[in-house]
Design a protein around this motif. Structure first.
Motif: not given
Length: 684
Positions: A217-233
């Motif tokens: 879940d921590i890993y997925a949270l990290g990916v989600m923050i990248v998703h937000i920062l990038e503005g896309a998956q």
């Protein structure tokens, strides 16, 4: 191989979907759940749907102001019902509130399913507004509340495994309370885009990604923050193959993180969450300390040295063993090509990985493993990628997905021989021994040993069916007798059998391998095992009595209401069990009383009547007395016969002797007479 569609799993939202209140639904499109909740199957809600479940408008008849929606898992999916109760009622803070769940018939689709009724969040999904978020807002407004919820889940031994931007919502219109979305209606990780999964779990099939833990879940949270920062998956549009190749070669952090991050402290957070080495990846506590501005050193992951030359296999070039294992797992029949290409020398000389090279050499030299192409391939994958999924034939799974994998195979009518061989050929055991799972190694080791014992037991109550319900708590009973029912709770088993009784072939027993295994897995073994032994008896009467006693135990333990249709179905079989009584009068009395009891539907009463221990003991005692009397009578009869035969024999001998003596006497008298006659004639 994987194609681009494997990764195109997330679609950017357009607008927050509003319910169509004006739409008039046909009665056939409305399903009533628990006599309270109405689900409108003609009103789907894309906003709450996922890859593995569909959302629909729902109304609470008792309180129409209570805003709800229903989630229904797709066909072939085994939802996580075993954790549902922990989300019920007040549930867990920071998660969507689960109001109710129940199994009903989905009329428009002609199947049964479990309906999950959720309280609808009043605010938008994170996916609707994340592009407007500022990086400096993320630690306190997004990361902190999610970590708080993950902490609560971890305390309940639950991994969410469904964290992504379109499954996180604001519970209120003011957007102050963040809640995690559904994690029950999907197999763990099955709804996740590949990029949100760790390398190991992304390699596995969707149904085999496993329950995981807080680290995932921590890993997925990290990916989600990248998703937000990038503005896309991140890496959207990449195929699964290319995505994994990039992660393996460059590491998740390097391949996913944006080139520019305007909030520098987020760099440490992403580096900590996206470590590919689970042993050094940040824990929830590490991430919480980071949020509180405490100094937490991000992990420094060692990079795998690049070889001087690539390895050629299956028409592709590889620079690391993990990619080769992934390719081999997809093409096990190519394993000899791998060996002929001298994988041993490449690993030893180019990668300078002595430990892996030795393992490869041992596998090649093992006559048992190398004689079977699928075993050979599986063990080669273990040597090349010790922490990757278990790869064997059609299976590509993590060890903590055994239950979900088996249920997926059974539900979708896939061949089960691969699963059985995975256990019986010790492939899962040998894979486990290569892991660094601490106490979990012992736990799963005992589980695999238990599964092997069950699989070798081909009798009713054993075999693959027993494994299924032991591994997948909450799975509905898959007996063909219950094909029109959806029984997930042992308390619903007898009522379901009672409903189907008038429509089935009653020459069949109401207790097959699936139902028996379902009962054993859902009741305390000490209540079940004595009845199971009777059920397995080769004597049909005792076996039938065992069937009755097992079902009676279920009714008694579950406090079920009478089941008259089921009991009369049972009556067609248990009347023959009255043969256990040798006394004809007793048997007739039992059968007469059974006729009345069968109509009443109390299985414990029926069992008490036909299986009454005192009556059976008295019958056995009377039979024993009668048997002894019969033996004694037969013995006396035999003696009389023997005496008669002896007298007859002696009489015959005496008769012969008397006849002989009489003959001699008559002969003497005849001779004397003849001599006298001759003498008298001479005188005259």
């Amino acid at each position: 191989m994987s194609n681009v569609n494997d990764q195109q799993e997330y679609i950017e939202p357009e607008l927050i979907e509003e319910d169509s209140e004006h739409k008039i639904s046909k009665a056939s499109d409305v399903v009533t759940i628990l006599d309270r909740f109405q689900v409108y199957l003609d009103s789907p809600l894309k906003r709450f749907s996922s890859l593995t479940s569909k959302a629909y408008k729902a109304i609470d008849k008792e309180d129409p102001s209570n805003l709800l929606f229903a989630l229904i898992p797709e066909e072939g999916i085994n939802p996580r019902i075993n954790i549902s109760k922990k989300f019920m009622g007040k549930g867990l803070n920071g998660t969507l509130k689960l109001i109710a769940y129940s199994s009903e018939v989905v009329k428009s689709e002609g199947r049964s399913a479990t309906f999950f009724i959720y309280k609808k969040p009043l605010g938008p999904a994170l996916a609707d507004i994340y592009k407007s978020l500022l990086p400096r807002e993320l630690p306190n407004n997004i990361i902190r509340p999610i970590l708080t919820t993950l902490r609560l889940l971890e305390q309940q031994a639950i991994s969410h495994r469904n964290i992504r931007v379109n499954n996180i919502y604001f519970a209120d219109k003011e957007q102050t309370e963040l809640v995690l979305g559904d994690c029950i209606t999907s197999m763990p990780g099955a709804s996740q885009p590949v990029v949100y999964e760790t390398i190991e779990r992304a390699m596995a099939d969707k149904h085999g990604r496993g329950t995981g833990n807080a680290s995932d879940d921590i890993y997925a949270l990290g990916v989600m923050i990248v998703h937000i920062l990038e503005g896309a998956q991140p890496l959207h549009g990449y195929s699964k193959y290319d995505l994994l190749k990039m992660k393996i070669e460059e590491g998740s952090y390097s391949s996913l993180s944006p080139a520019q991050i305007s909030e520098p402290r987020l760099i440490d957070f992403l580096r900590g969450c996206l470590s590919d080495d689970a042993s050094i990846r940040w824990t929830i506590e590490d991430a919480e300390n980071w949020v509180e501005s405490a100094r937490v050193t991000p992990p420094q992951q060692e990079k795998t040295p690049r070889p001087t030359r690539p390895f050629e296999f299956n028409g592709k070039s590889f620079t690391n063993t993990r990619q080769i294992a992934e390719e081999l797992g997809q093409n096990p029949g190519k394993v000899q090509e791998l060996v002929d290409g001298s994988i041993y020398h490449w690993v030893m000389k180019d990668l300078k990985d002595v430990e892996s090279a030795v393992m490869i050499s041992n596998i090649i030299d093992d006559p048992i493993r190398s004689s079977n192409v699928f075993m050979f391939s599986s063990y080669m994958c273990m040597a090349l990628d010790p922490y990757g999924p278990i790869r064997y034939k059609t299976l590509n799974i993590m060890i903590d997905s055994l239950g979900y994998t088996l249920s997926y195979y059974v539900i979708n009518s896939l061949p089960l021989i691969d699963f059985s061989e995975l256990i019986l050929r010790n492939i899962a055991k040998d894979w486990l021994e290569r892991q660094m799972l601490g106490p979990l190694t012992t736990l799963y080791g005992k589980l695999i040993q238990k599964l092997g014992k069950i699989l070798r037991d081909k009798r009713i109550g054993g075999g693959i069916e027993r494994c299924l319900y032991e591994l997948a708590p909450g799975l509905n009973c898959l007996s063909p007798l219950l094909k029109d029912e959806y029984v997930t709770d042992i308390r619903g088993l007898l009522p379901a059998l009672n409903r189907v009784a008038p429509y089935v072939n009653q020459d069949e027993r109401p207790l097959d391998k699936h139902i028996t295994a379902f009962i054993i897995a859902n009741l305390d073994s000490k209540d079940v095992l004595p009845h199971l032994e009777s059920l397995r008896d080769v004597n049909v009467s005792y076996s039938t009595l065992g069937m009755l006693s097992l079902l009676a135990t279920v009714q008694w333990r579950c406090k079920n209401k009478p089941v008259p249709h089921l009991s009369q179905w049972l009556g067609k079989h248990i009347k023959g069990a009255a043969e256990i009584y040798r006394n004809v009068d007793t048997r007739k009395k039992v059968l007469k009383r059974l006729e009345k009891l069968l109509k009443q539907g109390s299985l414990p009463d029926i069992y008490q009547e036909i299986g009454d221990k005192d009556r059976r003991r008295a019958d056995d005692k009377a039979f024993k007395v009668a048997e002894d009397e019969y033996v004694l009578a037969m013995r006396e009869d035999n003696l009389l016969v023997d005496d008669y035969q002896e007298l007859h024999f002696h009489g015959h001998r005496i008769g012969e002797q008397v006849a002989t003596v009489a003959g001699i006497i008559f002969s003497i008298f005849g001779i004397i007479g003849y001599m006298l006659y001759t003498l008298m004639a001479a005188i005259h």
